[in-house]
Design a protein around this motif. Structure first.
Motif, PDB file in Angstrom:
ATOM      1  N   ASP A 108      74.213  60.402  26.251  1.00 42.86           N
ATOM      2  CA  ASP A 108      74.957  60.427  27.515  1.00 42.86           C
ATOM      3  C   ASP A 108      74.162  61.086  28.631  1.00 42.86           C
ATOM      4  O   ASP A 108      74.491  60.929  29.813  1.00 42.86           O
ATOM      5  N   SER A 109      73.110  61.844  28.280  1.00 39.95           N
ATOM      6  CA  SER A 109      72.319  62.567  29.276  1.00 39.95           C
ATOM      7  C   SER A 109      71.191  61.732  29.858  1.00 39.95           C
ATOM      8  O   SER A 109      70.542  62.146  30.812  1.00 39.95           O
ATOM      9  N   VAL A 110      70.949  60.549  29.276  1.00 40.07           N
ATOM     10  CA  VAL A 110      69.798  59.737  29.674  1.00 40.07           C
ATOM     11  C   VAL A 110      70.269  58.548  30.509  1.00 40.07           C
ATOM     12  O   VAL A 110      71.212  57.844  30.139  1.00 40.07           O
ATOM     13  N   SER A 111      69.598  58.332  31.628  1.00 37.88           N
ATOM     14  CA  SER A 111      69.890  57.194  32.504  1.00 37.88           C
ATOM     15  C   SER A 111      68.592  56.487  32.866  1.00 37.88           C
ATOM     16  O   SER A 111      67.525  57.108  32.937  1.00 37.88           O
ATOM     17  N   VAL A 112      68.693  55.181  33.102  1.00 37.26           N
ATOM     18  CA  VAL A 112      67.569  54.393  33.588  1.00 37.26           C
ATOM     19  C   VAL A 112      68.023  53.700  34.865  1.00 37.26           C
ATOM     20  O   VAL A 112      69.031  52.974  34.866  1.00 37.26           O
ATOM     21  N   VAL A 113      67.306  53.944  35.947  1.00 36.10           N
ATOM     22  CA  VAL A 113      67.635  53.346  37.235  1.00 36.10           C
ATOM     23  C   VAL A 113      66.570  52.298  37.541  1.00 36.10           C
ATOM     24  O   VAL A 113      65.391  52.628  37.717  1.00 36.10           O
ATOM     25  N   LEU A 114      66.984  51.029  37.609  1.00 35.17           N
ATOM     26  CA  LEU A 114      66.070  49.920  37.901  1.00 35.17           C
ATOM     27  C   LEU A 114      66.539  49.200  39.163  1.00 35.17           C
ATOM     28  O   LEU A 114      67.669  48.679  39.194  1.00 35.17           O
ATOM     29  N   ALA A 115      65.715  49.199  40.183  1.00 34.35           N
ATOM     30  CA  ALA A 115      66.023  48.530  41.448  1.00 34.35           C
ATOM     31  C   ALA A 115      67.392  48.937  41.985  1.00 34.35           C
ATOM     32  O   ALA A 115      68.169  48.109  42.469  1.00 34.35           O
ATOM     33  N   GLY A 116      67.717  50.225  41.859  1.00 33.92           N
ATOM     34  CA  GLY A 116      68.949  50.754  42.401  1.00 33.92           C
ATOM     35  C   GLY A 116      70.153  50.673  41.485  1.00 33.92           C
ATOM     36  O   GLY A 116      71.213  51.240  41.790  1.00 33.92           O
ATOM     37  N   THR A 117      70.035  49.991  40.349  1.00 33.73           N
ATOM     38  CA  THR A 117      71.134  49.876  39.394  1.00 33.73           C
ATOM     39  C   THR A 117      70.920  50.857  38.247  1.00 33.73           C
ATOM     40  O   THR A 117      69.812  50.939  37.685  1.00 33.73           O
ATOM     41  N   THR A 118      71.972  51.606  37.900  1.00 36.29           N
ATOM     42  CA  THR A 118      71.874  52.617  36.851  1.00 36.29           C
ATOM     43  C   THR A 118      72.375  52.057  35.518  1.00 36.29           C
ATOM     44  O   THR A 118      73.456  51.455  35.455  1.00 36.29           O
ATOM     45  N   TYR A 119      71.593  52.286  34.483  1.00 35.62           N
ATOM     46  CA  TYR A 119      71.951  51.862  33.128  1.00 35.62           C
ATOM     47  C   TYR A 119      72.038  53.091  32.238  1.00 35.62           C
ATOM     48  O   TYR A 119      71.222  54.006  32.345  1.00 35.62           O
ATOM     49  N   LYS A 120      73.012  53.102  31.340  1.00 31.11           N
ATOM     50  CA  LYS A 120      73.169  54.185  30.377  1.00 31.11           C
ATOM     51  C   LYS A 120      72.704  53.721  28.996  1.00 31.11           C
ATOM     52  O   LYS A 120      72.648  52.522  28.704  1.00 31.11           O
ATOM     53  N   ILE A 121      72.380  54.682  28.156  1.00 31.12           N
ATOM     54  CA  ILE A 121      71.954  54.376  26.792  1.00 31.12           C
ATOM     55  C   ILE A 121      73.188  54.032  25.958  1.00 31.12           C
ATOM     56  O   ILE A 121      74.136  54.816  25.883  1.00 31.12           O
ATOM     57  N   PRO A 122      73.223  52.864  25.316  1.00 29.64           N
ATOM     58  CA  PRO A 122      74.381  52.517  24.482  1.00 29.64           C
ATOM     59  C   PRO A 122      74.479  53.419  23.259  1.00 29.64           C
ATOM     60  O   PRO A 122      73.493  54.045  22.844  1.00 29.64           O
ATOM     61  N   ALA A 123      75.664  53.467  22.683  1.00 33.13           N
ATOM     62  CA  ALA A 123      75.897  54.346  21.534  1.00 33.13           C
ATOM     63  C   ALA A 123      75.097  53.906  20.319  1.00 33.13           C
ATOM     64  O   ALA A 123      74.648  54.738  19.522  1.00 33.13           O
ATOM     65  N   GLU A 124      74.887  52.592  20.158  1.00 34.02           N
ATOM     66  CA  GLU A 124      74.199  52.071  18.982  1.00 34.02           C
ATOM     67  C   GLU A 124      72.906  51.380  19.388  1.00 34.02           C
ATOM     68  O   GLU A 124      72.866  50.638  20.368  1.00 34.02           O
ATOM     69  N   ALA A 125      71.857  51.620  18.619  1.00 32.97           N
ATOM     70  CA  ALA A 125      70.586  50.939  18.842  1.00 32.97           C
ATOM     71  C   ALA A 125      70.635  49.547  18.222  1.00 32.97           C
ATOM     72  O   ALA A 125      71.440  49.263  17.334  1.00 32.97           O
ATOM     73  N   VAL A 126      69.743  48.676  18.690  1.00 36.47           N
ATOM     74  CA  VAL A 126      69.665  47.317  18.149  1.00 36.47           C
ATOM     75  C   VAL A 126      68.734  47.259  16.952  1.00 36.47           C
ATOM     76  O   VAL A 126      69.031  46.620  15.942  1.00 36.47           O
ATOM     77  N   SER A 127      67.595  47.955  17.037  1.00 38.46           N
ATOM     78  CA  SER A 127      66.591  47.845  15.981  1.00 38.46           C
ATOM     79  C   SER A 127      65.779  49.133  15.922  1.00 38.46           C
ATOM     80  O   SER A 127      65.206  49.559  16.928  1.00 38.46           O
ATOM     81  N   ALA A 128      65.733  49.761  14.746  1.00 39.44           N
ATOM     82  CA  ALA A 128      65.010  51.021  14.557  1.00 39.44           C
ATOM     83  C   ALA A 128      63.598  50.767  14.044  1.00 39.44           C
ATOM     84  O   ALA A 128      63.321  49.744  13.408  1.00 39.44           O
ATOM     85  N   TYR A 129      62.707  51.701  14.305  1.00 37.87           N
ATOM     86  CA  TYR A 129      61.349  51.636  13.772  1.00 37.87           C
ATOM     87  C   TYR A 129      60.735  53.017  13.851  1.00 37.87           C
ATOM     88  O   TYR A 129      61.250  53.925  14.527  1.00 37.87           O
ATOM     89  N   GLY A 130      59.612  53.215  13.155  1.00 32.27           N
ATOM     90  CA  GLY A 130      58.862  54.466  13.243  1.00 32.27           C
ATOM     91  C   GLY A 130      59.696  55.683  12.884  1.00 32.27           C
ATOM     92  O   GLY A 130      60.680  55.613  12.146  1.00 32.27           O
ATOM     93  N   ALA A 131      59.302  56.840  13.415  1.00 34.96           N
ATOM     94  CA  ALA A 131      59.943  58.122  13.103  1.00 34.96           C
ATOM     95  C   ALA A 131      61.077  58.395  14.079  1.00 34.96           C
ATOM     96  O   ALA A 131      60.954  59.213  14.993  1.00 34.96           O
ATOM     97  N   GLY A 132      62.191  57.693  13.901  1.00 30.07           N
ATOM     98  CA  GLY A 132      63.378  57.938  14.713  1.00 30.07           C
ATOM     99  C   GLY A 132      63.464  57.122  15.983  1.00 30.07           C
ATOM    100  O   GLY A 132      64.411  57.290  16.759  1.00 30.07           O
ATOM    101  N   TYR A 133      62.510  56.236  16.231  1.00 26.90           N
ATOM    102  CA  TYR A 133      62.546  55.417  17.443  1.00 26.90           C
ATOM    103  C   TYR A 133      63.386  54.163  17.218  1.00 26.90           C
ATOM    104  O   TYR A 133      63.573  53.703  16.090  1.00 26.90           O
ATOM    105  N   ALA A 134      63.901  53.602  18.312  1.00 25.89           N
ATOM    106  CA  ALA A 134      64.730  52.415  18.229  1.00 25.89           C
ATOM    107  C   ALA A 134      64.746  51.707  19.571  1.00 25.89           C
ATOM    108  O   ALA A 134      64.505  52.316  20.624  1.00 25.89           O
ATOM    109  N   TRP A 135      65.041  50.402  19.525  1.00 26.66           N
ATOM    110  CA  TRP A 135      65.202  49.609  20.736  1.00 26.66           C
ATOM    111  C   TRP A 135      66.662  49.615  21.164  1.00 26.66           C
ATOM    112  O   TRP A 135      67.559  49.375  20.351  1.00 26.66           O
ATOM    113  N   TYR A 136      66.904  49.876  22.461  1.00 27.52           N
ATOM    114  CA  TYR A 136      68.238  49.851  23.048  1.00 27.52           C
ATOM    115  C   TYR A 136      68.272  48.785  24.153  1.00 27.52           C
ATOM    116  O   TYR A 136      67.415  48.788  25.044  1.00 27.52           O
ATOM    117  N   ARG A 137      69.265  47.912  24.082  1.00 30.33           N
ATOM    118  CA  ARG A 137      69.450  46.923  25.156  1.00 30.33           C
ATOM    119  C   ARG A 137      70.355  47.538  26.219  1.00 30.33           C
ATOM    120  O   ARG A 137      71.511  47.865  25.953  1.00 30.33           O
TER     121      ARG A 137
END
Length: 783
Positions: A688-717
């Motif tokens: 909830d503390s992480v935001s991504v602002v792209l071209a003025g639009t703010t996106y939040k990190i979803p609760a669930e990742a789509v695909s995990a890899y490596g040491a705790g990393y994952a892809w979030y849409r």
């Protein structure tokens, strides 16, 4: 057929040395070659209950089980009553010390965490450092790394308070090196004797009785056992004496030692001085200096070549091995039962040549087979790689809070298949003992280096083989989308594991020396190797094929062909306007022309050029997070499991005013609707503390990742967007109220539907390329 050597590799527990054994109250015991405890000649393989150390909890558990693991605090007053109740009930039990292990005092070297950057004027700085009593403070110019001010500061009640001076508008960073009680480094020096004496006194004064089967966590509960990457320097005089002894033994003269530590201008001639010095760098952060706390002198060094951290960590690990060995010996003299320690990292006492404990405790948590495997695989791997028998005990099996429908009985069955020979949980499984056949069988295991934790994944392979991580040297090999591979080097052998994720296929592997390689399958099938011109034709399936007796990278023909197709397709898409990628085209051509001389090196060079070209002109935007030049994150961290083997991370106890940010300028490569993705390691509590602002639009990190890899990393849409113009901006912000620990690997803006595949960049559509042009880049051996 599998060779005898290969069988020994797959079944490490079958090639074992000294067997742990003893006699307790007249009953002999031993730990057999299959990780099981044999008590009085019978395998003891319980599925029991973990309980708090009170008579009431013991009596409650006895309604369903007679096999218990009992949590007790070292030096506590409940031991006598609990033991009396256990023996009255004729229980079989392990005692588990649940109080924290004593933690060391010393200097914490975390310049990525204890830092206040971008100071341009006088400012009062204040933040909490629990357990700290003082700190070295450096005010460093961010432009030329010169030290503007050095000072020792007292810390009262765990609160660091400092008035940074005026710096005339020039950007400076405040680095703080606190003297504190570590949260990770056990105290093997001043606090060790008190812990040992309390435990031994509790055992002497309170006879456990005949039901005792083992002691867990004799040192106490550990949050983490630091390995060779530790950045904490104990200040105990006992530690300094041990470091002095190691340096004298390793270097013999102070002149050799100062050269090894790359001290530019030493003004001392004794090992006492160098053994109390503290390196002031960690990774990319800090200053290239050693600090003598006694004199407050700083000594400049070449931190990239200095052996200081290696020697300090060697001394710490040597102390860990010695103390654990003496502690186990002392316990066994009072209660001659197995002594085990819950796993807490790739470090002594679980790893290395001199194992002092009799077994390893495993914590296994999760409601699905995958999460259970992920939480337990490293502890299991540690013991299975021992060169002598050891008892493998799941001291804490829990279903966790994740979504899934795995039962406790299924979790226990999976653990026993992995090599565990005793299981305890806060609930009772319907089974009371493990399958007795496991007492005479060991799991067959193939190891992969942690660095290759994508594409390799801890799992059960076809045929019952377990694929487990290890801290061995090695790395993944980028062969494109059609094949996966990694290289592993450890005392058991050196090999390349190669497989085809899409299923079995017949292919040709290219080598310079194509007559030396040997091939071994894991299921005993025949890969049917056939020597052809400049290579070997073999059968490759979705189960790893081991390529041995060569240090070359095996190159499948389809991997080379795919790489060339991708590169030439990009040229085609540009209309052969080579000016945009003239440099890349030059290097790609040179790499391809060297294929016959060195297929592996040639393909790796071509893959590197392809990757940089994709980032430059592909229809999508792939941004390496660590490429950011405008950020206040903690550091760039090396991580072989990440894209480009590094990530931009926050690892700090100090949150700057306004939070953390990372700003990027992006090219707009498509006017169509595009998906927005981020690959990151973000604890659930921080999403909830992480935001991504792209071209003025703010996106939040979803609760669930789509695909995990490596040491705790994952892809979030994050969502989708349409972008206009030629360039746009993206900003990552993290607003954390307290300590933060997260990493960002990559950002992707993708037209169409992206399907994550670890760190692999998306392929572009293959375009038809004329034969003459393709021939310019073809690495195929010419007749």
């Amino acid at each position: 057929m599998k060779s005898a050597l290969f069988l020994a590799f797959l079944f490490p527990a079958a090639c074992l040395a000294q067997t742990p054994n003893g006699t307790y109250m007249g009953t002999p015991w031993q730990i057999n070659a299959h990780h099981a405890l044999e008590w009085g000649g019978q395998a003891y393989m319980p599925v029991g209950i973990r309980v708090d150390g009170t008579p009431a909890e013991v009596d409650k558990a006895n309604t369903t089980s007679k096999d218990l693991i009992v949590d007790l605090a070292v030096g506590g007053t409940a031991w006598a009553n609990v033991f009396a109740d256990l023996n009255k009930n004729q229980d079989r039990f392990l005692i588990k010390i649940n109080s924290l292990a004593p933690m060391a005092r010393g200097i914490s070297v975390e310049p990525q965490g204890y830092r206040v950057p971008n100071l341009t004027a006088a400012k009062h700085v204040q933040f909490n450092i629990p357990g700290a009593t003082s700190a070295l403070v450096l005010l460093v110019n961010q432009t030329d790394a010169t030290i503007a001010k050095q000072e020792r500061v007292a810390i009262l009640n765990g609160v660091f308070s400092y008035d940074a001076p005026e710096v005339n508008g020039m950007e400076h960073v405040l680095l703080v090196y606190p003297e504190m009680t570590s949260l990770e480094q056990p105290d093997f020096w001043d606090g060790f004797d008190a812990q040992r004496d309390q435990l031994l006194m509790s055992l002497r004064r309170n006879a456990p009785g005949p039901g005792l089967r083992g002691v867990v966590n004799p040192l106490g509960r550990l949050l983490r056992m630091p390995g060779r990457d530790s950045r904490f320097v104990p200040t105990s005089t006992f530690f300094r004496d041990e470091l002095k002894s190691l340096l004298e033994s390793r270097y013999h003269s102070i002149e050799t030692a100062t050269k090894a530590w790359t001290i530019a201008a030493p003004d001392f001639q004794d090992f006492d001085t160098i053994s109390r010095m503290v390196p002031l760098w960690s990774g990319y952060r800090g200053v290239p200096s050693l600090w003598d706390p006694a004199s407050d002198r700083l000594y400049e060094v070449d931190n990239k070549r200095s052996a200081a951290w290696a020697d300090i960590n060697d001394a710490i690990q040597l102390a860990a091995r010695r103390r654990f060995k003496s502690l186990v010996t002392d316990i066994r003299q009072i209660a001659d039962v197995p002594v085990i320690q819950d796993w807490a990292g790739w470090a002594p006492p679980y790893d290395g040549a001199a194992i002092a404990i009799d077994g390893v405790g495993v914590r296994s948590v999760g409601s699905t087979p995958t999460t259970q495997i992920d939480s337990s695989c490293r502890a299991i791997s540690s013991l299975l790689r021992w060169t002598r028998p050891g008892w493998l005990v799941a001291t804490d099996v829990e279903l966790g809070q994740d979504k899934g429908n795995m039962s406790l009985d299924e979790a226990v069955a999976q653990l026993s298949d992995m090599g565990v020979r005793a299981c305890y949980s806060s609930a009772q499984a319907s089974t009371k003992t493990l399958d007795s056949s496991f007492a005479t069988a060991s799991p067959s295991v193939l190891y992969f280096p942690e660095n290759a934790a994508n594409p390799a994944v801890a799992q059960r392979l076809p045929g019952g083989l377990w694929w487990l991580p290890s801290p061995a040297n090695g790395d993944r090999i980028d062969l494109g989308s059609k094949f996966s591979a990694y290289r592993l080097e450890d005392p058991t052998g050196t090999y390349t594991a190669l497989w085809s994720p899409s299923g079995p296929q017949r292919t040709t592997l290219r080598f310079v020396d194509f007559k030396s390689p040997t091939f071994e399958t894991l299921d005993g099938s025949n890969p049917n190797p056939k020597i052809v011109k400049n290579g070997v034709e073999v059968s490759v399936s979705d189960v790893p094929l081991l390529v041995k007796n060569t240090r070359e990278i095996p190159v499948p023909d389809p991997s080379a062909e795919e790489t060339i197709t991708q590169f030439t397709s990009m040229l085609k898409a540009l209309g052969y306007e080579r000016g945009a990628v003239s440099e890349e085209e030059y290097y790609f051509t040179g790499a391809a022309q060297g294929f016959s001389r060195d297929p592996g090196g040639s393909l790796m060079a071509m893959r590197a050029v392809l990757r940089s070209t994709l980032m430059k002109i592909a229809a999508y935007s792939w941004i390496e997070a660590e490429s950011c030049h405008a950020h206040n994150f903690s550091t760039i961290s090396s991580d072989p499991g990440c894209s480009a083997k590094s990530a931009l991370v926050i690892d700090t106890e100090v949150t700057p005013e306004g939070g953390f940010y990372a700003n990027y300028d992006l090219p707009v490569r498509s006017a169509a609707e595009q998906e927005v993705w981020i690959a990151a390691r973000i604890p659930e509590s921080m999403r909830d503390s992480v935001s991504v602002v792209l071209a003025g639009t703010t996106y939040k990190i979803p609760a669930e990742a789509v695909s995990a890899y490596g040491a705790g990393y994952a892809w979030y849409r994050l969502g989708s967007t349409k972008l206009a113009g030629k360039t746009t901006t993206l900003k990552i912000t993290v607003n954390s109220a307290g300590p933060a620990d997260l990493g960002v690997d990559a950002i992707l803006i993708y037209p169409g539907a992206f399907r994550p595949n670890g760190v692999q960049m998306p392929l572009i559509p293959a375009l038809a390329v004329d034969a003459a042009t393709r021939a310019n880049y073809s690495p195929r051996p010419q007749p």
